[in-house]
Design a protein around this motif. Structure first.
Motif, PDB file in Angstrom:
ATOM      1  N   ILE A  92     -59.962   8.868  -7.564  1.00  0.00           N
ATOM      2  CA  ILE A  92     -61.037   8.592  -8.540  1.00  0.00           C
ATOM      3  C   ILE A  92     -62.179   8.100  -7.920  1.00  0.00           C
ATOM      4  N   ARG A  93     -61.954   6.902  -7.143  1.00  0.00           N
ATOM      5  CA  ARG A  93     -63.112   6.255  -6.405  1.00  0.00           C
ATOM      6  C   ARG A  93     -63.956   7.114  -5.796  1.00  0.00           C
ATOM      7  N   LYS A  94     -63.235   7.992  -4.967  1.00  0.00           N
ATOM      8  CA  LYS A  94     -63.941   8.862  -3.992  1.00  0.00           C
ATOM      9  C   LYS A  94     -64.992   9.833  -4.693  1.00  0.00           C
ATOM     10  N   TYR A  95     -64.339  10.254  -6.079  1.00  0.00           N
ATOM     11  CA  TYR A  95     -65.431  11.172  -6.774  1.00  0.00           C
ATOM     12  C   TYR A  95     -66.465  10.442  -7.320  1.00  0.00           C
ATOM     13  N   ARG A  96     -66.226   9.192  -7.747  1.00  0.00           N
ATOM     14  CA  ARG A  96     -67.225   8.442  -8.292  1.00  0.00           C
ATOM     15  C   ARG A  96     -68.315   8.290  -7.406  1.00  0.00           C
ATOM     16  N   ILE A  97     -68.106   7.652  -6.224  1.00  0.00           N
ATOM     17  CA  ILE A  97     -68.960   7.427  -5.120  1.00  0.00           C
ATOM     18  C   ILE A  97     -69.963   8.560  -4.710  1.00  0.00           C
ATOM     19  N   GLU A  98     -69.123   9.901  -4.800  1.00  0.00           N
ATOM     20  CA  GLU A  98     -69.898  10.984  -4.368  1.00  0.00           C
ATOM     21  C   GLU A  98     -70.762  11.307  -5.457  1.00  0.00           C
ATOM     22  N   LYS A  99     -70.305  11.105  -6.863  1.00  0.00           N
ATOM     23  CA  LYS A  99     -71.458  11.221  -7.879  1.00  0.00           C
ATOM     24  C   LYS A  99     -72.749  10.414  -7.807  1.00  0.00           C
ATOM     25  N   VAL A 100     -72.289   8.994  -7.376  1.00  0.00           N
ATOM     26  CA  VAL A 100     -73.365   8.114  -7.343  1.00  0.00           C
ATOM     27  C   VAL A 100     -74.416   8.523  -6.164  1.00  0.00           C
ATOM     28  N   LYS A 101     -73.587   8.825  -4.918  1.00  0.00           N
ATOM     29  CA  LYS A 101     -74.642   9.310  -3.833  1.00  0.00           C
ATOM     30  C   LYS A 101     -75.518  10.451  -4.382  1.00  0.00           C
TER      31      LYS A 101
ATOM     32  N   MET B  82     -70.178  -1.148  -9.808  1.00  0.00           N
ATOM     33  CA  MET B  82     -70.625  -0.117  -8.996  1.00  0.00           C
ATOM     34  C   MET B  82     -71.162  -0.532  -7.594  1.00  0.00           C
ATOM     35  N   SER B  83     -72.180  -1.274  -7.679  1.00  0.00           N
ATOM     36  CA  SER B  83     -72.938  -1.582  -6.430  1.00  0.00           C
ATOM     37  C   SER B  83     -71.977  -2.453  -5.349  1.00  0.00           C
TER      38      SER B  83
ATOM     39  N   HIS C  48     -84.230   9.919 -10.091  1.00  0.00           N
ATOM     40  CA  HIS C  48     -84.811   8.587 -10.053  1.00  0.00           C
ATOM     41  C   HIS C  48     -84.317   7.799 -11.097  1.00  0.00           C
ATOM     42  N   LEU C  49     -83.054   7.923 -11.654  1.00  0.00           N
ATOM     43  CA  LEU C  49     -82.225   7.199 -12.496  1.00  0.00           C
ATOM     44  C   LEU C  49     -82.091   5.853 -12.001  1.00  0.00           C
ATOM     45  N   LYS C  50     -81.986   4.810 -12.961  1.00  0.00           N
ATOM     46  CA  LYS C  50     -81.993   3.533 -12.812  1.00  0.00           C
ATOM     47  C   LYS C  50     -80.240   3.494 -12.385  1.00  0.00           C
ATOM     48  N   LEU C  51     -79.943   2.338 -11.804  1.00  0.00           N
ATOM     49  CA  LEU C  51     -78.680   2.013 -11.443  1.00  0.00           C
ATOM     50  C   LEU C  51     -77.505   1.958 -12.627  1.00  0.00           C
ATOM     51  N   ASN C  52     -78.213   1.443 -13.759  1.00  0.00           N
ATOM     52  CA  ASN C  52     -77.165   1.455 -14.863  1.00  0.00           C
ATOM     53  C   ASN C  52     -76.927   2.687 -15.524  1.00  0.00           C
ATOM     54  N   GLN C  53     -77.826   3.588 -15.404  1.00  0.00           N
ATOM     55  CA  GLN C  53     -77.772   5.100 -16.037  1.00  0.00           C
ATOM     56  C   GLN C  53     -76.795   5.727 -14.892  1.00  0.00           C
ATOM     57  N   ILE C  54     -76.987   5.653 -13.577  1.00  0.00           N
ATOM     58  CA  ILE C  54     -76.039   6.219 -12.892  1.00  0.00           C
ATOM     59  C   ILE C  54     -74.670   5.471 -12.915  1.00  0.00           C
ATOM     60  N   ALA C  55     -74.878   4.500 -13.100  1.00  0.00           N
ATOM     61  CA  ALA C  55     -73.314   3.843 -13.354  1.00  0.00           C
ATOM     62  C   ALA C  55     -72.608   4.455 -14.307  1.00  0.00           C
TER      63      ALA C  55
ATOM     64  N   LEU D 231     -73.166   7.445 -15.815  1.00  0.00           N
ATOM     65  CA  LEU D 231     -72.684   8.958 -15.572  1.00  0.00           C
ATOM     66  C   LEU D 231     -71.620   9.114 -14.563  1.00  0.00           C
ATOM     67  N   ALA D 232     -71.512   7.888 -13.681  1.00  0.00           N
ATOM     68  CA  ALA D 232     -70.257   8.155 -12.574  1.00  0.00           C
ATOM     69  C   ALA D 232     -68.958   7.372 -12.992  1.00  0.00           C
ATOM     70  N   GLY D 233     -69.117   6.961 -14.444  1.00  0.00           N
ATOM     71  CA  GLY D 233     -67.728   6.585 -15.079  1.00  0.00           C
ATOM     72  C   GLY D 233     -67.417   5.006 -14.553  1.00  0.00           C
ATOM     73  N   TYR D 234     -68.706   4.276 -14.424  1.00  0.00           N
ATOM     74  CA  TYR D 234     -68.493   2.813 -14.207  1.00  0.00           C
ATOM     75  C   TYR D 234     -69.201   2.231 -15.489  1.00  0.00           C
ATOM     76  N   SER D 235     -68.669   1.227 -16.078  1.00  0.00           N
ATOM     77  CA  SER D 235     -69.031   0.383 -16.953  1.00  0.00           C
ATOM     78  C   SER D 235     -69.909  -0.715 -16.752  1.00  0.00           C
ATOM     79  N   ASP D 236     -69.691  -1.059 -15.548  1.00  0.00           N
ATOM     80  CA  ASP D 236     -70.527  -2.332 -14.934  1.00  0.00           C
ATOM     81  C   ASP D 236     -71.458  -1.895 -13.694  1.00  0.00           C
ATOM     82  N   PRO D 237     -72.815  -1.704 -13.837  1.00  0.00           N
ATOM     83  CA  PRO D 237     -73.496  -1.507 -12.652  1.00  0.00           C
ATOM     84  C   PRO D 237     -73.204  -2.200 -11.520  1.00  0.00           C
ATOM     85  N   LYS D 238     -73.081  -3.627 -11.798  1.00  0.00           N
ATOM     86  CA  LYS D 238     -72.695  -4.593 -10.555  1.00  0.00           C
ATOM     87  C   LYS D 238     -71.528  -4.428  -9.701  1.00  0.00           C
TER      88      LYS D 238
END
Length: 509
Positions: free
Chosen positions: A455-464, A489-490, A471-478, A480-487
């Motif tokens: 799951i982590r691999k799929y989410r990281i690929e989505k983030v990339k 995710m980072s 040009h989405l912001k990090l909170n929006q990317i988080a 869409l990739a299934g992370y509830s917390d942008p921090k």
């Protein structure tokens, strides 16, 4: 044969014990007693096969002791050794159903003959009881050796509460190469299922020839089936506790007399395990509902594999075998078609290799191909191909050559579909009707990575992908990739990529 001696004279009591051991070392002395009262208590507590007793004894004579035992339903064999030849004694003893009446002093040849006769009688009774036990009745049904009449039906109904003409359900657990190692624990698990229900009676039979356990459910409630209970509870429990392969099958029968024909059909149905996910309960109705398409053998791929074998290009041969199994996954084909295709492909590759290397192993290859034709699991096909690869000098890892099981494929599909929605191992396991522990272990074994790592691999690929293409912001990317917390995710992204998301975005733009 377990024996109790009830004799008031100590020298005779001890002498008989020694003689018994000399006559047959396998005779087991369960105990001795010096009078009828003590003998009565000893017989009740030890339940021997045979009682050797005197008549005249203190506290309670032998005939009174025996009469009391018979009145309570104890039908143990009895051999009387007495100094009294009075006919009345003998008459009373015969009426109490004794085996023999020997006069003292005892002659060893006479005692030996009497003991042998009693032992023969016990063996016949045990054999008869075994044949008319529930297991004996079911074994006779399985082997087609039973032709019941009205008296037989009356006896089984009176003694066990069923007749062989009543409906029953059959659960089969095939263990393949793991049968000998696991049959004891598997039997205990199945018997435990039967012991903890009042909905049916059951009997578990071991079939060493077929490498399976057969559980017959009888005395069933009317208009009810135990299929759902076994599918959702029993099969997942077995899969969690037993090693692969373990194939489960189910069948309802109108009469136990149908068992020979039904077992023949169920043996053939095992091969559908190749298409169904692990943890499935295979039954005829579900097989008939599967919509398969004819398999068109990949001749072009076969030709490429043969050319690679002639060139001695091991890596390419391995690659083509992997592509072969990928080809089988594109549509549903019958197990028989798949196995025939594997056999044709393997035989062609072997012959191509044989042409250039001049090896002679036709008999071994025939045995390997025969094993593939009889396979009911991918483990068996994998083992057979491993033997083939050894002959043609290919070192191919089994996990690379074999496709992952249908169960893991379905778990992977769930991950691909819902990784960005917080899907958990527990949710996927529930959807697939298996335990979390079983799915987790199988997923790791067949893919080399854990469920959470995937799951982590799929989410990281989505983030990339989102960092590169939007040009989405990090909170929006988080989000869409299934992370509830942008921090968070980072943090995970940096662990994987060695840099923060914004740094990654800048490095590629």
């Amino acid at each position: 044969m377990r024996i109790v001696i009830v004799e008031d004279e100590a020298p005779i009591r001890e002498g008989i014990a020694k003689i018994l051991h000399k006559i047959n070392p396998d005779y087991e002395l369960a105990g001795t007693a010096a009078d009828g009262k003590e003998g009565y208590e000893l017989i009740n507590s030890t339940e021997p096969d045979l009682v050797i007793m005197d008549i005249e004894m203190p506290k309670m004579d032998g005939l009174k002791m025996l009469g009391k035992l018979r009145g309570e339903g104890n039908q143990c064999k009895v051999l009387i050794l007495s100094a009294y030849s009075d006919f009345n004694y003998a008459k009373q003893a015969i009426e109490l159903n004794i085996e023999n009446y020997l006069l003292k002093p005892i002659k060893i040849p006479e005692l030996k003959r009497a003991l042998q006769q009693i032992e023969n009688a016990l063996e016949k009774e045990q054999s008869r009881d075994m044949a008319f036990s529930v297991e004996g009745i079911f074994l006779a049904c399985l082997n087609g050796q039973i032709k019941p009449d009205a008296q037989f039906h009356s006896l089984t109904k009176e003694r066990y509460g069923f007749t062989v003409e009543e409906p029953a359900e059959v659960f089969v657990l095939w263990l393949g190469s793991g049968y000998e190692e696991q049959k004891k624990s598997a039997r205990e698990l199945l018997e435990d299922v039967g012991d903890h229900t009042v909905k049916f009676a059951s009997c578990v039979i071991e079939s060493d020839v077929w490498q399976m356990l057969i559980m017959i459910l009888y005395r069933l409630p009317r208009e009810a089936t135990q299929y759902q209970y076994f599918r959702t509870s029993v099969v997942p429990m077995l899969c969690s506790n037993l090693k692969s392969p373990a194939v489960c099958l189910w069948r309802s029968v109108d009469s136990l007399l149908e068992l020979p024909k039904v077992m023949e059909e169920m043996l053939k149905e095992r091969e559908w395990n190749l298409l169904l996910e692990k943890g499935s309960l295979i039954r005829q109705e579900d097989i008939e509902a599967i919509k398969t398409v004819p398999l068109k053998h990949p001749t072009e791929l076969e030709d490429k594999a043969c050319q690679a074998a002639k060139r001695g290009d091991k890596e390419k041969v391995i690659e083509y075998f992997k592509l072969l199994f990928e080809y089988y996954k594109k549509a549903l084909h019958t197990p028989d078609e798949i196995k025939k295709s594997v056999i044709r492909f393997s035989w062609s590759v072997f012959n191509a290799y044989k042409e250039t290397q001049g090896i002679e192993a036709d008999l071994k290859i025939q045995n390997i191909l025969q094993a593939i034709s009889e396979a009911v699991s991918w483990d068996q096909i994998g083992s057979s191909l491993k033997e083939l690869f050894e002959i043609i000098d290919l070192e191919i890892p089994e996990e690379e050559a074999m496709p992952v099981s249908v169960l893991v494929q379905k778990a992977q599909q769930q991950i691909r579909k819902y990784y960005d929605q917080g899907i958990t191992l527990e949710e996927v396991a529930n959807k697939l009707f298996v335990s979390e522990e079983y799915l987790s272990a199988l997923f790791k074994k067949e893919t080399g990575t854990t469920f959470s790592e995937t799951i982590r691999k799929y989410r990281i690929e989505k983030v990339k992908e989102l960092l590169l293409d939007t040009h989405l912001k990090l909170n929006q990317i988080a989000e869409l990739a299934g992370y509830s917390d942008p921090k968070y995710m980072s943090k995970v992204f940096k662990e994987e990529m060695g840099m923060l998301p914004n740094e990654f975005r800048k490095s590629v733009h």
